[in-house]
Design a protein around this motif. Sequence first.
Motif, PDB file in Angstrom:
ATOM      1  N   PRO A  36     -16.710 -16.627 -32.762  1.00  0.00           N
ATOM      2  CA  PRO A  36     -18.154 -16.746 -32.947  1.00  0.00           C
ATOM      3  C   PRO A  36     -18.667 -18.160 -32.687  1.00  0.00           C
ATOM      4  CG  PRO A  36     -17.212 -15.445 -34.711  1.00  0.00           C
ATOM      5  CD  PRO A  36     -16.062 -16.004 -33.897  1.00  0.00           C
ATOM      6  N   ALA A  37     -17.841 -19.152 -32.988  1.00  0.00           N
ATOM      7  CA  ALA A  37     -18.251 -20.532 -32.754  1.00  0.00           C
ATOM      8  C   ALA A  37     -18.471 -20.802 -31.273  1.00  0.00           C
ATOM      9  CB  ALA A  37     -17.226 -21.500 -33.316  1.00  0.00           C
ATOM     10  N   ASP A  38     -17.770 -20.096 -30.414  1.00  0.00           N
ATOM     11  CA  ASP A  38     -17.930 -20.289 -28.975  1.00  0.00           C
ATOM     12  C   ASP A  38     -18.907 -19.276 -28.379  1.00  0.00           C
ATOM     13  OD1 ASP A  38     -16.132 -22.432 -28.829  1.00  0.00           O
ATOM     14  OD2 ASP A  38     -14.430 -21.098 -28.554  1.00  0.00           O
ATOM     15  N   THR A  39     -18.518 -18.035 -28.369  1.00  0.00           N
ATOM     16  CA  THR A  39     -19.288 -17.024 -27.643  1.00  0.00           C
ATOM     17  C   THR A  39     -20.630 -16.717 -28.281  1.00  0.00           C
ATOM     18  OG1 THR A  39     -18.097 -15.278 -28.798  1.00  0.00           O
ATOM     19  CG2 THR A  39     -17.274 -15.919 -26.635  1.00  0.00           C
ATOM     20  N   ASP A  40     -20.650 -16.435 -29.562  1.00  0.00           N
ATOM     21  CA  ASP A  40     -21.902 -16.035 -30.199  1.00  0.00           C
ATOM     22  C   ASP A  40     -22.917 -17.171 -30.243  1.00  0.00           C
ATOM     23  OD1 ASP A  40     -20.658 -13.636 -30.468  1.00  0.00           O
ATOM     24  OD2 ASP A  40     -20.365 -13.760 -32.629  1.00  0.00           O
ATOM     25  N   THR A  41     -22.448 -18.408 -30.353  1.00  0.00           N
ATOM     26  CA  THR A  41     -23.358 -19.546 -30.340  1.00  0.00           C
ATOM     27  C   THR A  41     -24.008 -19.695 -28.975  1.00  0.00           C
ATOM     28  OG1 THR A  41     -22.038 -20.655 -32.027  1.00  0.00           O
ATOM     29  CG2 THR A  41     -23.554 -22.021 -30.761  1.00  0.00           C
ATOM     30  N   VAL A  42     -23.240 -19.527 -27.914  1.00  0.00           N
ATOM     31  CA  VAL A  42     -23.793 -19.609 -26.554  1.00  0.00           C
ATOM     32  C   VAL A  42     -24.809 -18.495 -26.329  1.00  0.00           C
ATOM     33  CG1 VAL A  42     -23.260 -19.403 -24.089  1.00  0.00           C
ATOM     34  CG2 VAL A  42     -21.815 -20.802 -25.567  1.00  0.00           C
ATOM     35  N   ILE A  43     -24.468 -17.276 -26.736  1.00  0.00           N
ATOM     36  CA  ILE A  43     -25.388 -16.154 -26.572  1.00  0.00           C
ATOM     37  C   ILE A  43     -26.682 -16.417 -27.337  1.00  0.00           C
ATOM     38  CG2 ILE A  43     -25.751 -13.709 -27.111  1.00  0.00           C
ATOM     39  CD1 ILE A  43     -22.730 -13.320 -26.543  1.00  0.00           C
ATOM     40  N   SER A  44     -26.579 -16.923 -28.543  1.00  0.00           N
ATOM     41  CA  SER A  44     -27.757 -17.216 -29.359  1.00  0.00           C
ATOM     42  C   SER A  44     -28.617 -18.314 -28.735  1.00  0.00           C
ATOM     43  CB  SER A  44     -27.314 -17.626 -30.764  1.00  0.00           C
ATOM     44  OG  SER A  44     -28.420 -17.904 -31.568  1.00  0.00           O
ATOM     45  N   LEU A  45     -27.980 -19.355 -28.226  1.00  0.00           N
ATOM     46  CA  LEU A  45     -28.715 -20.449 -27.580  1.00  0.00           C
ATOM     47  C   LEU A  45     -29.483 -19.933 -26.370  1.00  0.00           C
ATOM     48  CD1 LEU A  45     -29.312 -23.522 -27.087  1.00  0.00           C
ATOM     49  CD2 LEU A  45     -27.289 -23.490 -25.623  1.00  0.00           C
ATOM     50  N   LEU A  46     -28.810 -19.187 -25.518  1.00  0.00           N
ATOM     51  CA  LEU A  46     -29.467 -18.666 -24.325  1.00  0.00           C
ATOM     52  C   LEU A  46     -30.604 -17.718 -24.700  1.00  0.00           C
ATOM     53  CD1 LEU A  46     -26.367 -18.071 -22.040  1.00  0.00           C
ATOM     54  CD2 LEU A  46     -27.988 -19.971 -21.962  1.00  0.00           C
ATOM     55  N   SER A  47     -30.380 -16.902 -25.698  1.00  0.00           N
ATOM     56  CA  SER A  47     -31.408 -15.975 -26.158  1.00  0.00           C
ATOM     57  C   SER A  47     -32.646 -16.724 -26.642  1.00  0.00           C
ATOM     58  CB  SER A  47     -30.851 -15.099 -27.275  1.00  0.00           C
ATOM     59  OG  SER A  47     -31.814 -14.197 -27.737  1.00  0.00           O
ATOM     60  N   ALA A  48     -32.436 -17.853 -27.303  1.00  0.00           N
ATOM     61  CA  ALA A  48     -33.566 -18.663 -27.783  1.00  0.00           C
ATOM     62  C   ALA A  48     -34.416 -19.181 -26.626  1.00  0.00           C
ATOM     63  CB  ALA A  48     -33.051 -19.828 -28.624  1.00  0.00           C
ATOM     64  N   TYR A  49     -33.819 -19.323 -25.459  1.00  0.00           N
ATOM     65  CA  TYR A  49     -34.545 -19.768 -24.269  1.00  0.00           C
ATOM     66  C   TYR A  49     -34.949 -18.595 -23.375  1.00  0.00           C
ATOM     67  CZ  TYR A  49     -33.733 -24.642 -25.302  1.00  0.00           C
ATOM     68  OH  TYR A  49     -33.741 -25.883 -25.899  1.00  0.00           O
ATOM     69  N   GLY A  50     -34.812 -17.368 -23.894  1.00  0.00           N
ATOM     70  CA  GLY A  50     -35.249 -16.192 -23.161  1.00  0.00           C
ATOM     71  C   GLY A  50     -34.298 -15.714 -22.083  1.00  0.00           C
ATOM     72  N   ILE A  51     -33.041 -16.158 -22.136  1.00  0.00           N
ATOM     73  CA  ILE A  51     -32.054 -15.757 -21.132  1.00  0.00           C
ATOM     74  C   ILE A  51     -31.117 -14.721 -21.740  1.00  0.00           C
ATOM     75  CG2 ILE A  51     -30.179 -16.528 -19.620  1.00  0.00           C
ATOM     76  CD1 ILE A  51     -31.468 -19.332 -19.712  1.00  0.00           C
ATOM     77  N   PRO A  52     -31.143 -13.478 -21.240  1.00  0.00           N
ATOM     78  CA  PRO A  52     -30.222 -12.475 -21.773  1.00  0.00           C
ATOM     79  C   PRO A  52     -28.783 -12.801 -21.373  1.00  0.00           C
ATOM     80  CG  PRO A  52     -31.521 -11.554 -19.978  1.00  0.00           C
ATOM     81  CD  PRO A  52     -32.009 -12.945 -20.200  1.00  0.00           C
ATOM     82  N   CYS A  53     -27.861 -12.493 -22.257  1.00  0.00           N
ATOM     83  CA  CYS A  53     -26.445 -12.776 -22.023  1.00  0.00           C
ATOM     84  C   CYS A  53     -25.635 -11.735 -22.774  1.00  0.00           C
ATOM     85  CB  CYS A  53     -26.123 -14.176 -22.543  1.00  0.00           C
ATOM     86  SG  CYS A  53     -24.411 -14.691 -22.330  1.00  0.00           S
ATOM     87  N   PHE A  54     -24.536 -11.302 -22.182  1.00  0.00           N
ATOM     88  CA  PHE A  54     -23.664 -10.388 -22.906  1.00  0.00           C
ATOM     89  C   PHE A  54     -22.218 -10.813 -22.751  1.00  0.00           C
ATOM     90  CE2 PHE A  54     -23.962  -8.339 -18.727  1.00  0.00           C
ATOM     91  CZ  PHE A  54     -22.654  -7.971 -18.464  1.00  0.00           C
ATOM     92  N   LYS A  55     -21.410 -10.366 -23.715  1.00  0.00           N
ATOM     93  CA  LYS A  55     -19.990 -10.692 -23.783  1.00  0.00           C
ATOM     94  C   LYS A  55     -19.196  -9.498 -23.269  1.00  0.00           C
ATOM     95  CE  LYS A  55     -18.949 -11.661 -27.964  1.00  0.00           C
ATOM     96  NZ  LYS A  55     -18.478 -11.952 -29.331  1.00  0.00           N
ATOM     97  N   TYR A  56     -18.172  -9.767 -22.466  1.00  0.00           N
ATOM     98  CA  TYR A  56     -17.317  -8.715 -21.936  1.00  0.00           C
ATOM     99  C   TYR A  56     -15.861  -9.130 -22.122  1.00  0.00           C
ATOM    100  CZ  TYR A  56     -15.177  -5.421 -18.712  1.00  0.00           C
ATOM    101  OH  TYR A  56     -14.394  -4.446 -18.167  1.00  0.00           O
ATOM    102  N   TYR A  57     -15.038  -8.179 -22.560  1.00  0.00           N
ATOM    103  CA  TYR A  57     -13.614  -8.446 -22.753  1.00  0.00           C
ATOM    104  C   TYR A  57     -12.835  -7.921 -21.564  1.00  0.00           C
ATOM    105  CZ  TYR A  57     -15.051  -9.353 -27.513  1.00  0.00           C
ATOM    106  OH  TYR A  57     -15.667  -9.856 -28.611  1.00  0.00           O
ATOM    107  N   ASP A  58     -12.194  -8.815 -20.818  1.00  0.00           N
ATOM    108  CA  ASP A  58     -11.384  -8.439 -19.666  1.00  0.00           C
ATOM    109  C   ASP A  58     -10.067  -7.809 -20.106  1.00  0.00           C
ATOM    110  OD1 ASP A  58     -13.210  -9.507 -17.742  1.00  0.00           O
ATOM    111  OD2 ASP A  58     -12.478 -11.513 -18.236  1.00  0.00           O
ATOM    112  N   ARG A  59      -9.471  -7.083 -19.189  1.00  0.00           N
ATOM    113  CA  ARG A  59      -8.176  -6.422 -19.390  1.00  0.00           C
ATOM    114  C   ARG A  59      -8.152  -5.663 -20.717  1.00  0.00           C
ATOM    115  NH1 ARG A  59      -4.609 -11.481 -17.616  1.00  0.00           N
ATOM    116  NH2 ARG A  59      -6.451 -12.585 -18.227  1.00  0.00           N
ATOM    117  N   GLU A  60      -7.138  -5.910 -21.543  1.00  0.00           N
ATOM    118  CA  GLU A  60      -7.027  -5.218 -22.828  1.00  0.00           C
ATOM    119  C   GLU A  60      -7.663  -6.034 -23.951  1.00  0.00           C
ATOM    120  OE1 GLU A  60      -3.985  -5.785 -20.995  1.00  0.00           O
ATOM    121  OE2 GLU A  60      -4.404  -3.944 -19.921  1.00  0.00           O
TER     122      GLU A  60
END
Length: 105
Positions: A36-60
């Motif tokens: 959460p310190a990495d991915t969720d913080t980045v998603i939240s920051l971008l969202s605050a600036y109106g930029i949609p972002c999503f997280k995807y898990y590669d492979r397994e």
Amino acid sequence: MDNWNFTGRPDIPAWPQDEQGQKEKAVLLMQTFDSPADTDTVISLLSAYGIPCFKYYDREGGAGKVINGFSGYGASLYVPQSRLEEAQELLQAQPVEDEETEQHA
């Protein structure tokens, strides 16, 4: 904030659409450790600036998230192609300091 609601879902900006009404292509912004310190913080920051972002898990990675609570493969963050450059600039920006902040440092 126009994307605020009472549903309990994250306030993520709407994904942009092209001229034909199709959702714009998602492009890789970055790959990072799945915490959460990495991915969720980045998603939240971008969202605050109106930029949609999503997280995807590669492979397994999705299975690792369920079993271990994190993905050993990390997570990939995607943004709309038209907002990629803006998102990269936001993540590389240096904090702005004012005189009061500098005096207390």
